[in-house]
Design a protein around this motif. Structure first.
Motif, PDB file in Angstrom:
ATOM      1  N   ASN A 112       0.815  -1.224   0.000  1.00  0.00           N
ATOM      2  CA  ASN A 112       0.000   0.000   0.000  1.00  0.00           C
ATOM      3  C   ASN A 112       0.844   1.268   0.000  1.00  0.00           C
ATOM      4  OD1 ASN A 112      -2.398  -1.440   0.140  1.00  0.00           O
ATOM      5  ND2 ASN A 112      -2.243  -1.633   2.371  1.00  0.00           N
ATOM      6  N   ALA A 113       2.158   1.113  -0.237  1.00  0.00           N
ATOM      7  CA  ALA A 113       3.061   2.268  -0.090  1.00  0.00           C
ATOM      8  C   ALA A 113       2.566   3.488  -0.871  1.00  0.00           C
ATOM      9  CB  ALA A 113       4.468   1.882  -0.522  1.00  0.00           C
ATOM     10  N   ILE A 114       2.066   3.276  -2.084  1.00  0.00           N
ATOM     11  CA  ILE A 114       1.667   4.456  -2.876  1.00  0.00           C
ATOM     12  C   ILE A 114       0.401   5.123  -2.325  1.00  0.00           C
ATOM     13  CG2 ILE A 114       2.775   3.904  -5.103  1.00  0.00           C
ATOM     14  CD1 ILE A 114      -0.037   2.881  -5.974  1.00  0.00           C
ATOM     15  N   PHE A 115      -0.274   4.441  -1.422  1.00  0.00           N
ATOM     16  CA  PHE A 115      -1.508   5.025  -0.875  1.00  0.00           C
ATOM     17  C   PHE A 115      -1.300   5.641   0.508  1.00  0.00           C
ATOM     18  CE2 PHE A 115      -3.007   1.377  -3.494  1.00  0.00           C
ATOM     19  CZ  PHE A 115      -3.593   2.127  -4.497  1.00  0.00           C
ATOM     20  N   SER A 116      -0.059   5.576   1.000  1.00  0.00           N
ATOM     21  CA  SER A 116       0.122   5.960   2.406  1.00  0.00           C
ATOM     22  C   SER A 116      -0.318   7.407   2.670  1.00  0.00           C
ATOM     23  CB  SER A 116       1.557   5.717   2.866  1.00  0.00           C
ATOM     24  OG  SER A 116       2.415   6.485   2.095  1.00  0.00           O
ATOM     25  N   GLN A 117      -0.094   8.291   1.693  1.00  0.00           N
ATOM     26  CA  GLN A 117      -0.498   9.698   1.908  1.00  0.00           C
ATOM     27  C   GLN A 117      -2.007   9.835   2.044  1.00  0.00           C
ATOM     28  OE1 GLN A 117       0.671  12.544  -0.963  1.00  0.00           O
ATOM     29  NE2 GLN A 117       2.647  12.905  -0.026  1.00  0.00           N
ATOM     30  N   GLN A 118      -2.709   9.028   1.253  1.00  0.00           N
ATOM     31  CA  GLN A 118      -4.180   9.082   1.298  1.00  0.00           C
ATOM     32  C   GLN A 118      -4.659   8.636   2.684  1.00  0.00           C
ATOM     33  OE1 GLN A 118      -5.921  10.079  -1.469  1.00  0.00           O
ATOM     34  NE2 GLN A 118      -4.131  10.160  -2.789  1.00  0.00           N
ATOM     35  N   ILE A 119      -4.032   7.569   3.170  1.00  0.00           N
ATOM     36  CA  ILE A 119      -4.468   7.023   4.468  1.00  0.00           C
ATOM     37  C   ILE A 119      -4.066   7.985   5.594  1.00  0.00           C
ATOM     38  CG2 ILE A 119      -4.368   5.015   6.007  1.00  0.00           C
ATOM     39  CD1 ILE A 119      -3.612   3.317   3.545  1.00  0.00           C
ATOM     40  N   GLU A 120      -2.866   8.552   5.469  1.00  0.00           N
ATOM     41  CA  GLU A 120      -2.427   9.501   6.504  1.00  0.00           C
ATOM     42  C   GLU A 120      -3.334  10.730   6.546  1.00  0.00           C
ATOM     43  OE1 GLU A 120       1.690   9.883   5.509  1.00  0.00           O
ATOM     44  OE2 GLU A 120       2.136   7.967   6.496  1.00  0.00           O
ATOM     45  N   SER A 121      -3.839  11.094   5.395  1.00  0.00           N
ATOM     46  CA  SER A 121      -4.744  12.245   5.353  1.00  0.00           C
ATOM     47  C   SER A 121      -6.024  11.934   6.149  1.00  0.00           C
ATOM     48  CB  SER A 121      -5.038  12.558   3.889  1.00  0.00           C
ATOM     49  OG  SER A 121      -6.200  13.277   3.748  1.00  0.00           O
ATOM     50  N   PHE A 122      -6.466  10.693   6.073  1.00  0.00           N
ATOM     51  CA  PHE A 122      -7.638  10.289   6.863  1.00  0.00           C
ATOM     52  C   PHE A 122      -7.292  10.319   8.364  1.00  0.00           C
ATOM     53  CE2 PHE A 122     -10.238   7.007   8.927  1.00  0.00           C
ATOM     54  CZ  PHE A 122     -11.504   7.521   8.663  1.00  0.00           C
ATOM     55  N   LEU A 123      -6.102   9.814   8.699  1.00  0.00           N
ATOM     56  CA  LEU A 123      -5.703   9.809  10.116  1.00  0.00           C
ATOM     57  C   LEU A 123      -5.612  11.237  10.658  1.00  0.00           C
ATOM     58  CD1 LEU A 123      -3.016   6.957  10.185  1.00  0.00           C
ATOM     59  CD2 LEU A 123      -5.411   6.869  10.893  1.00  0.00           C
ATOM     60  N   ARG A 124      -5.197  12.144   9.793  1.00  0.00           N
ATOM     61  CA  ARG A 124      -5.120  13.556  10.209  1.00  0.00           C
ATOM     62  C   ARG A 124      -6.512  14.068  10.620  1.00  0.00           C
ATOM     63  NH1 ARG A 124      -1.573  18.034   9.103  1.00  0.00           N
ATOM     64  NH2 ARG A 124      -2.764  19.953   8.967  1.00  0.00           N
ATOM     65  N   GLN A 125      -7.542  13.628   9.894  1.00  0.00           N
ATOM     66  CA  GLN A 125      -8.900  14.058  10.252  1.00  0.00           C
ATOM     67  C   GLN A 125      -9.293  13.497  11.617  1.00  0.00           C
ATOM     68  OE1 GLN A 125      -8.620  16.387   7.642  1.00  0.00           O
ATOM     69  NE2 GLN A 125     -10.674  16.475   8.481  1.00  0.00           N
ATOM     70  N   LEU A 126      -8.836  12.270  11.885  1.00  0.00           N
ATOM     71  CA  LEU A 126      -9.150  11.701  13.205  1.00  0.00           C
ATOM     72  C   LEU A 126      -8.478  12.529  14.299  1.00  0.00           C
ATOM     73  CD1 LEU A 126      -8.964   7.818  12.677  1.00  0.00           C
ATOM     74  CD2 LEU A 126     -10.864   9.374  12.261  1.00  0.00           C
ATOM     75  N   ILE A 127      -7.345  13.134  13.949  1.00  0.00           N
ATOM     76  CA  ILE A 127      -6.668  13.972  14.957  1.00  0.00           C
ATOM     77  C   ILE A 127      -7.374  15.325  15.089  1.00  0.00           C
ATOM     78  CG2 ILE A 127      -4.470  15.030  15.637  1.00  0.00           C
ATOM     79  CD1 ILE A 127      -3.068  12.564  14.701  1.00  0.00           C
ATOM     80  N   TRP A 128      -8.061  15.766  14.044  1.00  0.00           N
ATOM     81  CA  TRP A 128      -8.918  16.961  14.214  1.00  0.00           C
ATOM     82  C   TRP A 128      -9.982  16.669  15.277  1.00  0.00           C
ATOM     83  CZ3 TRP A 128      -8.656  21.931  13.316  1.00  0.00           C
ATOM     84  CH2 TRP A 128      -7.877  22.415  12.272  1.00  0.00           C
ATOM     85  N   ARG A 129     -10.487  15.456  15.235  1.00  0.00           N
ATOM     86  CA  ARG A 129     -11.491  15.072  16.246  1.00  0.00           C
ATOM     87  C   ARG A 129     -10.873  15.129  17.652  1.00  0.00           C
ATOM     88  NH1 ARG A 129     -12.754  10.394  18.916  1.00  0.00           N
ATOM     89  NH2 ARG A 129     -14.948  10.025  19.426  1.00  0.00           N
ATOM     90  N   GLU A 130      -9.621  14.662  17.761  1.00  0.00           N
ATOM     91  CA  GLU A 130      -8.930  14.740  19.060  1.00  0.00           C
ATOM     92  C   GLU A 130      -8.778  16.202  19.491  1.00  0.00           C
ATOM     93  OE1 GLU A 130      -7.329  11.803  20.856  1.00  0.00           O
ATOM     94  OE2 GLU A 130      -8.928  11.019  19.583  1.00  0.00           O
TER      95      GLU A 130
END
Ligand SMILES: Cc1cc2nc3c(=O)[nH]c(=O)nc-3n(C[C@H](O)[C@H](O)[C@H](O)COP(=O)(O)OP(=O)(O)OC[C@H]3O[C@@H](n4cnc5c(N)ncnc54)[C@H](O)[C@@H]3O)c2cc1C
Length: 475
Positions: free
Chosen positions: A261-279
């Motif tokens: 999934n290496a080429i998708f890591s930025q996409q997934i990290e962008s989702f994790l960033r939204q979870l940190i907005w929730r935090e």
């Protein structure tokens, strides 16, 4: 080993990664309890629809363990105490919550139970990080999201606990109200939500798996386009805790760790960033207890709002004459949900174009959102209004028509929710008042009749908002 433990279910209506349940199940027999407090809990809102069906689903899931979910109604502290005394419970376990009123209630409950020699254990709530540990170098709360985000990435994320393998119920029968007796549902406007959602533990897993399969790997590129539906739509499930935030994080981390999934890591990290907005929103609620009621920037106390019931009503009902705003407000009423990009546009329009206090918008969202969450809602409104600590500057005023052109270029989202504009060419769909008469006629539109003219002129409204803002800057 056979301690009798009451486990309180609140906004954590699931069995998986439920710390209080997990630890109780290991230590003894349990009595799962949900108490509906009419004074504080919401009734007759979009979210009470969600809670009703989540409780139904939780009960069905507990049935597999031959365990009944006990439902009660009333003042939480006295109900729990009475239940503990009646059942001769040894302990009460629960997960922490974040609202100041809830924390206060939990503190009082703890004191009263302990005074009655009943053990109390509070476990961490639905956050990824231990937020009380997160402070800047001056031992103050972070005020800027980016710094908070970077700091969070250095913290360990709690691992999800999974579901207890064995749940053993109290040996004696305990009386419970029927779900209907909680009176969570009165009207019928939210019954249509069934077309769009499947609230509860099972629905949460289905939605999550669907998103991982169809949306996550494109998330960063497409998340801003409301017609694309590549967002997760996990927010209502998270709001009542049908699924654990830590499970979402752990799944994403596993995907990132997989080399394929290496080429998708930025996409997934962008989702994790939204979870940190929730935090970040929870963090602000913990640090600023009046976050959901008062503007954090004190100069806004002097801001001259213009409360206006007709304008407010036009906004609520999606009749402003600005198609993207109207589409969002109608999506909200129809489904209990609105895309984040559109939330920003409708919120900005209410506060800046119509000069209505952000608290009015907050209250309407509280009533109509299935994913209502005090922390996220307050952060969203304070961010858009420029009243929060790390928010959009007040002078940045969204032009709703340009936002439409940018994020819904072909008007697919607008056509879905504002069907009276469906035949209008994309060129005019974001500002129907600019279309030539012949085009409007062909599309079957009579402005001011089948679709409203703009209730305010963008340029005039923008200038007026800036003038008001400049006045408080000097205050
Ligand atoms: C005025 C306004 C009010 C809002 N009110 C709420 C609310 O009451 N409840 C709520 O859950 N969200 C609220 N949000 C934040 C955001 O719009 C929603 O979380 C998001 O649209 C939910 O859709 P999703 O689950 O598909 O999000 P995704 O894009 O798939 O994101 C995944 C998760 O990340 C979190 N997240 C994403 N964006 C944000 C954000 N901007 N702020 C905080 N967390 C975020 C949510 O938990 C979300 O479920 C509000 C935003 C604005 C501008």
């Amino acid at each position: 080993m056979n301690k009798k433990i009451i486990v309180l279910f609140r906004n954590d209506l699931r069995l998986d990664d439920h710390p209080a349940l997990w630890h109780a199940a290991k230590s003894g027999v349990i009595l799962p309890v949900y108490i509906h407090n009419e004074q504080f809990s919401m009734c007759n809102t979009a979210q009470s629809f969600w809670t009703y069906y989540s409780l139904q689903n939780l009960q069905a899931t507990l049935d597999d363990y031959n365990t009944q979910l006990i439902l009660r109604k009333g003042e939480v502290i006295s109900e729990v105490l009475q239940l503990a005394l009646d059942t001769e419970a040894d302990a009460v376990y629960f997960n922490e919550r974040f609202l100041p009123t809830e924390r206060n209630e939990d503190e009082q409950l703890t004191n009263i139970l302990q005074a009655n020699n009943i053990e109390v254990k509070a476990f961490y709530g639905d956050s990824l990080f231990n937020l009380s540990n997160i402070q800047n170098q001056q031992n103050k709360p972070y005020a800027i999201f980016t710094s908070f985000y970077k700091r969070c990435l250095q913290e360990p994320v709690r691992k999800p606990l999974g579901q207890p393998t064995n749940i053993r119920a109290f040996p004696t029968k305990v009386s419970s109200l029927a779900l209907e007796q909680l009176q969570l549902l009165h009207g019928n406007w939210y019954h249509k939500f069934h077309h769009y959602w499947n609230p509860g533990i099972d629905g949460a897993m289905e939605q999550w798996e669907l998103f991982v399969e169809r949306g996550l790997f494109d998330y960063q590129d497409k998340r801003d386009y409301p017609a694309k539906e590549t967002i997760s739509k996990m927010s209502p499930f998270l709001a009542v805790g049908n699924i654990s935030i830590r499970l979402l994080w752990a799944t994403c981390q596993e995907l990132i760790d997989d080399e394929d999934n290496a080429i998708f890591s930025q996409q997934i990290e962008s989702f994790l960033r939204q979870l940190i907005w929730r935090e970040f929103s929870i963090y602000q609620l913990l640090n600023y207890p009046t976050f959901s009621t008062d503007s954090l920037r004190s100069n806004f106390q002097h801001f001259e709002w213009e409360p206006h019931s007709i304008r407010l009503e036009a906004w609520k009902t999606g009749q402003t004459g600005y198609p993207l705003v109207d589409a969002g407000m109608r999506e909200l009423w129809e489904t209990g949900y609105m895309h984040n990009r559109v939330r920003m546009v409708v919120a900005s329009f209410l506060v800046k174009h119509l000069l209505q206090p952000w608290q009015e918008g907050y209250a309407w969202f509280e009533h109509t959102l299935v994913d209502f969450n005090a922390a996220n809602n307050a952060m969203g409104w304070q961010w858009v209004s420029g009243t929060g600590i790390d928010s959009a500057p007040y002078f940045r005023i969204f032009n709703p028509s340009l936002q439409g052109e940018k994020f819904d270029a072909d008007g697919a989202y607008i056509k879905k929710w504002v069907p009276e504009l469906a035949l209008l060419p994309a060129k005019y769909i974001h500002a129907p008042q600019t279309a030539p008469t012949a085009i409007l006629e062909q599309a079957g539109i009579t402005l001011g009749d089948t679709y409203p003219l703009p209730i305010v002129d963008h340029k005039t409204a923008r200038a007026r908002a800036l003038e008001r803002y400049n006045a408080i800057k000097k205050a």
